[in-house]
Motif scaffolding. Structure first.
Motif, mmCIF file in Angstrom:
data_model
loop_
_atom_site.group_PDB
_atom_site.id
_atom_site.type_symbol
_atom_site.label_atom_id
_atom_site.label_comp_id
_atom_site.label_asym_id
_atom_site.label_seq_id
_atom_site.Cartn_x
_atom_site.Cartn_y
_atom_site.Cartn_z
ATOM 1 N N THR A 1 0.862 -1.176 0.000
ATOM 2 C CA THR A 1 0.000 0.000 0.000
ATOM 3 C C THR A 1 0.901 1.229 0.000
ATOM 4 O OG1 THR A 1 -1.752 -1.135 1.247
ATOM 5 C CG2 THR A 1 -1.790 1.277 1.244
ATOM 6 N N THR A 2 0.565 2.247 -0.779
ATOM 7 C CA THR A 2 1.396 3.451 -0.839
ATOM 8 C C THR A 2 0.644 4.655 -0.278
ATOM 9 O OG1 THR A 2 0.698 3.898 -3.120
ATOM 10 C CG2 THR A 2 2.738 2.663 -2.815
ATOM 11 N N ILE A 3 1.388 5.509 0.435
ATOM 12 C CA ILE A 3 0.863 6.770 0.958
ATOM 13 C C ILE A 3 1.757 7.895 0.450
ATOM 14 C CG2 ILE A 3 0.396 8.141 3.024
ATOM 15 C CD1 ILE A 3 -0.054 5.532 4.540
ATOM 16 N N TYR A 4 1.180 8.875 -0.228
ATOM 17 C CA TYR A 4 1.931 10.017 -0.735
ATOM 18 C C TYR A 4 1.478 11.272 -0.003
ATOM 19 C CZ TYR A 4 2.709 6.742 -4.597
ATOM 20 O OH TYR A 4 3.020 5.642 -5.341
ATOM 21 N N VAL A 5 2.402 11.972 0.621
ATOM 22 C CA VAL A 5 2.118 13.254 1.254
ATOM 23 C C VAL A 5 2.772 14.321 0.375
ATOM 24 C CG1 VAL A 5 2.282 14.646 3.351
ATOM 25 C CG2 VAL A 5 2.119 12.151 3.522
ATOM 26 N N LEU A 6 1.959 15.082 -0.337
ATOM 27 C CA LEU A 6 2.450 15.992 -1.371
ATOM 28 C C LEU A 6 2.413 17.439 -0.905
ATOM 29 C CD1 LEU A 6 0.647 14.491 -4.501
ATOM 30 C CD2 LEU A 6 2.848 13.823 -3.500
ATOM 31 N N GLY A 7 3.497 18.148 -1.179
ATOM 32 C CA GLY A 7 3.564 19.572 -0.864
ATOM 33 C C GLY A 7 3.094 20.442 -1.999
ATOM 34 N N PHE A 8 2.591 19.845 -3.069
ATOM 35 C CA PHE A 8 2.072 20.593 -4.214
ATOM 36 C C PHE A 8 0.665 20.069 -4.531
ATOM 37 C CE2 PHE A 8 4.547 16.972 -5.598
ATOM 38 C CZ PHE A 8 3.711 16.325 -6.493
ATOM 39 N N LYS A 9 -0.073 20.829 -5.338
ATOM 40 C CA LYS A 9 -1.454 20.480 -5.638
ATOM 41 C C LYS A 9 -1.552 19.752 -6.975
ATOM 42 C CE LYS A 9 -3.387 24.466 -3.158
ATOM 43 N NZ LYS A 9 -4.212 25.702 -3.269
ATOM 44 N N LEU A 10 -2.433 18.769 -7.016
ATOM 45 C CA LEU A 10 -2.786 18.106 -8.261
ATOM 46 C C LEU A 10 -4.041 18.790 -8.802
ATOM 47 C CD1 LEU A 10 -2.357 14.417 -7.030
ATOM 48 C CD2 LEU A 10 -0.676 15.819 -8.237
ATOM 49 N N PRO A 11 -3.953 19.497 -9.936
ATOM 50 C CA PRO A 11 -5.096 20.284 -10.433
ATOM 51 C C PRO A 11 -6.355 19.448 -10.658
ATOM 52 C CG PRO A 11 -3.088 20.800 -11.649
ATOM 53 C CD PRO A 11 -2.770 19.609 -10.807
ATOM 54 N N GLU A 12 -6.176 18.169 -10.988
ATOM 55 C CA GLU A 12 -7.330 17.330 -11.324
ATOM 56 C C GLU A 12 -8.011 16.734 -10.091
ATOM 57 O OE1 GLU A 12 -3.879 17.178 -14.118
ATOM 58 O OE2 GLU A 12 -4.184 16.612 -12.013
ATOM 59 N N VAL A 13 -7.391 16.902 -8.903
ATOM 60 C CA VAL A 13 -7.925 16.273 -7.684
ATOM 61 C C VAL A 13 -8.161 17.360 -6.633
ATOM 62 C CG1 VAL A 13 -7.582 14.471 -5.960
ATOM 63 C CG2 VAL A 13 -6.556 14.230 -8.239
ATOM 64 N N PRO A 14 -9.359 17.958 -6.583
ATOM 65 C CA PRO A 14 -9.620 19.094 -5.690
ATOM 66 C C PRO A 14 -10.023 18.689 -4.278
ATOM 67 C CG PRO A 14 -11.530 18.699 -7.058
ATOM 68 C CD PRO A 14 -10.503 17.667 -7.462
ATOM 69 N N THR A 15 -9.228 17.855 -3.628
ATOM 70 C CA THR A 15 -9.523 17.453 -2.256
ATOM 71 C C THR A 15 -8.220 17.236 -1.498
ATOM 72 O OG1 THR A 15 -10.710 15.854 -0.865
ATOM 73 C CG2 THR A 15 -9.623 14.996 -2.815
ATOM 74 N N ALA A 16 -8.289 17.332 -0.194
ATOM 75 C CA ALA A 16 -7.072 17.222 0.620
ATOM 76 C C ALA A 16 -6.591 15.788 0.756
ATOM 77 C CB ALA A 16 -7.316 17.822 2.002
ATOM 78 N N CYS A 17 -7.506 14.831 0.695
ATOM 79 C CA CYS A 17 -7.110 13.434 0.907
ATOM 80 C C CYS A 17 -7.953 12.537 0.012
ATOM 81 C CB CYS A 17 -7.293 13.055 2.379
ATOM 82 S SG CYS A 17 -6.544 11.476 2.834
ATOM 83 N N VAL A 18 -7.309 11.642 -0.707
ATOM 84 C CA VAL A 18 -8.021 10.779 -1.646
ATOM 85 C C VAL A 18 -7.458 9.362 -1.577
ATOM 86 C CG1 VAL A 18 -6.464 11.380 -3.553
ATOM 87 C CG2 VAL A 18 -8.739 10.486 -4.056
ATOM 88 N N LYS A 19 -8.347 8.392 -1.732
ATOM 89 C CA LYS A 19 -7.941 6.991 -1.825
ATOM 90 C C LYS A 19 -8.125 6.525 -3.257
ATOM 91 C CE LYS A 19 -9.123 2.256 -0.487
ATOM 92 N NZ LYS A 19 -10.008 1.371 0.318
ATOM 93 N N VAL A 20 -7.100 5.893 -3.804
ATOM 94 C CA VAL A 20 -7.189 5.284 -5.128
ATOM 95 C C VAL A 20 -7.235 3.780 -4.888
ATOM 96 C CG1 VAL A 20 -6.138 5.068 -7.401
ATOM 97 C CG2 VAL A 20 -5.841 7.176 -6.100
ATOM 98 N N GLY A 21 -8.447 3.223 -4.926
ATOM 99 C CA GLY A 21 -8.635 1.822 -4.575
ATOM 100 C C GLY A 21 -8.837 0.939 -5.790
ATOM 101 N N ARG A 22 -8.933 -0.340 -5.526
ATOM 102 C CA ARG A 22 -9.143 -1.323 -6.589
ATOM 103 C C ARG A 22 -10.445 -2.068 -6.330
ATOM 104 N NH1 ARG A 22 -4.967 -5.033 -5.046
ATOM 105 N NH2 ARG A 22 -5.530 -4.102 -3.064
ATOM 106 N N VAL A 23 -11.111 -2.465 -7.411
ATOM 107 C CA VAL A 23 -12.311 -3.294 -7.300
ATOM 108 C C VAL A 23 -12.144 -4.491 -8.233
ATOM 109 C CG1 VAL A 23 -13.847 -1.409 -6.668
ATOM 110 C CG2 VAL A 23 -13.496 -1.941 -9.077
ATOM 111 N N TYR A 24 -12.720 -5.615 -7.827
ATOM 112 C CA TYR A 24 -12.738 -6.803 -8.672
ATOM 113 C C TYR A 24 -14.092 -6.810 -9.400
ATOM 114 C CZ TYR A 24 -8.784 -8.899 -6.109
ATOM 115 O OH TYR A 24 -7.561 -9.165 -5.543
#
Length: 298
Positions: free
Chosen positions: A130-153
């Motif tokens: 599992t990876t956790i990224y703490v970013l000091g810059f903004k991702l223009p396409e993701v307008p939220t402070a915390c996001v989970k990128v999960g997987r589904v079967y």
């Protein structure tokens, strides 16, 4: 301002106004050295109970012989054990600035971790990641402070979700959690995650020229958040701890200045090459036109 009580590796919050910025590697390392804090941080993000955790800083260095400059970074790897005994390898990346070289470096590091096995009960075992990224810059396409990128079967034949989980698939793919510290702006923290994120707010810095220390205006109710604030306050006010942080700041400044010059030189060279290429293309077009006119005349 009153101090915090400090005994062994345990910090109890009494009252404070300033804390060190946890997005710096050395500061985050001090947080993760406290097992209670590490369990709380990872467990809150993953939204699951953590029975035990072992966090190891992953040190990387590169020495440039020409400039006599050593580039040094810290990443963090944790082995998480849930109450059911399930083990997961958690990779934590602190990234203050958006640089393509850092992105490729972590992709390489992630690939190396996929190839490694861990020693579990005396036997080697390949663990899910599992990876956790703490970013000091903004991702223009993701307008939220915390996001989970999960997987589904998903069953593509019957177009229905699959509830089961395969160890084979789990060990070849992974979930990711991304914190954008520049988007944290929480007036009220209703959830435990929001209370945790207040630690990473990038506001109220005590020095307009530095983001190393900031005013912390919240009153956390959670004991683990209080412990984190206490550790960060100690780092900001203790001379020895503060020197370690100041050394990292100076190091970052030197590296940014060095690579800034390198990137500027590369950009200037690319611009010259593009200009030369454009001139050669225009010259080729002129020669082509002259050749066509000569053929028509002949």
């Amino acid at each position: 301002m009153r101090n915090i009580s400090h005994k062994s590796n345990h910090f109890t919050l009494i009252a404070m106004a300033v804390i060190a910025n946890p997005i710096y590697d050395t500061v985050f390392k001090r947080l993760m050295e406290n097992e209670r804090v590490a369990r709380f941080f990872i467990g809150t993000l993953l939204n699951q109970e953590v029975a035990s955790v072992s966090v190891l800083p992953q040190e990387f260095s590169y020495y440039n012989e020409l400039e006599k400059l050593t580039v040094f970074r810290l990443d963090f790897m944790a082995t998480v054990v849930t109450p059911t005994g399930k083990r997961t390898k958690v990779l934590i990346e602190m990234q203050k600035a958006k640089e393509e070289t850092d992105l490729m470096r972590f992709r390489s590091y992630l690939g190396e971790q996929y190839k490694k096995s861990e020693l579990v009960n005396g036997e080697k075992e390949t663990l899910p990641i599992t990876t956790i990224y703490v970013l000091g810059f903004k991702l223009p396409e993701v307008p939220t402070a915390c996001v989970k990128v999960g997987r589904v079967y998903e069953d593509l034949v019957n177009h229905s979700p699959i509830a089961g989980r395969s160890p084979f698939i789990e060990k070849l793919t992974h979930d990711s959690y991304v914190i954008q510290v520049g988007r944290i702006a929480i007036a009220r923290h209703k959830t435990l995650l929001e209370e945790l994120l207040t630690i990473f707010e990038q506001t109220s810095f005590t020095d307009e020229k530095s983001d190393a220390v900031k005013q912390y205006s919240h009153t956390p109710a959670n004991a683990d958040v209080q412990t984190m604030v206490g550790i960060l306050h100690h780092i900001a006010t203790d001379p020895a701890e503060r020197k370690v942080l100041d050394d990292e700041i100076e190091y970052r400044r030197t590296v940014e200045e060095y690579f800034g010059k390198q990137f500027a030189a590369i950009a200037e060279k690319d611009e010259r090459l593009q200009k030369q290429s454009k001139q050669l293309h225009e010259k080729d077009e002129q020669l082509k036109g002259q050749s066509e006119r000569l053929q028509e005349k002949d």
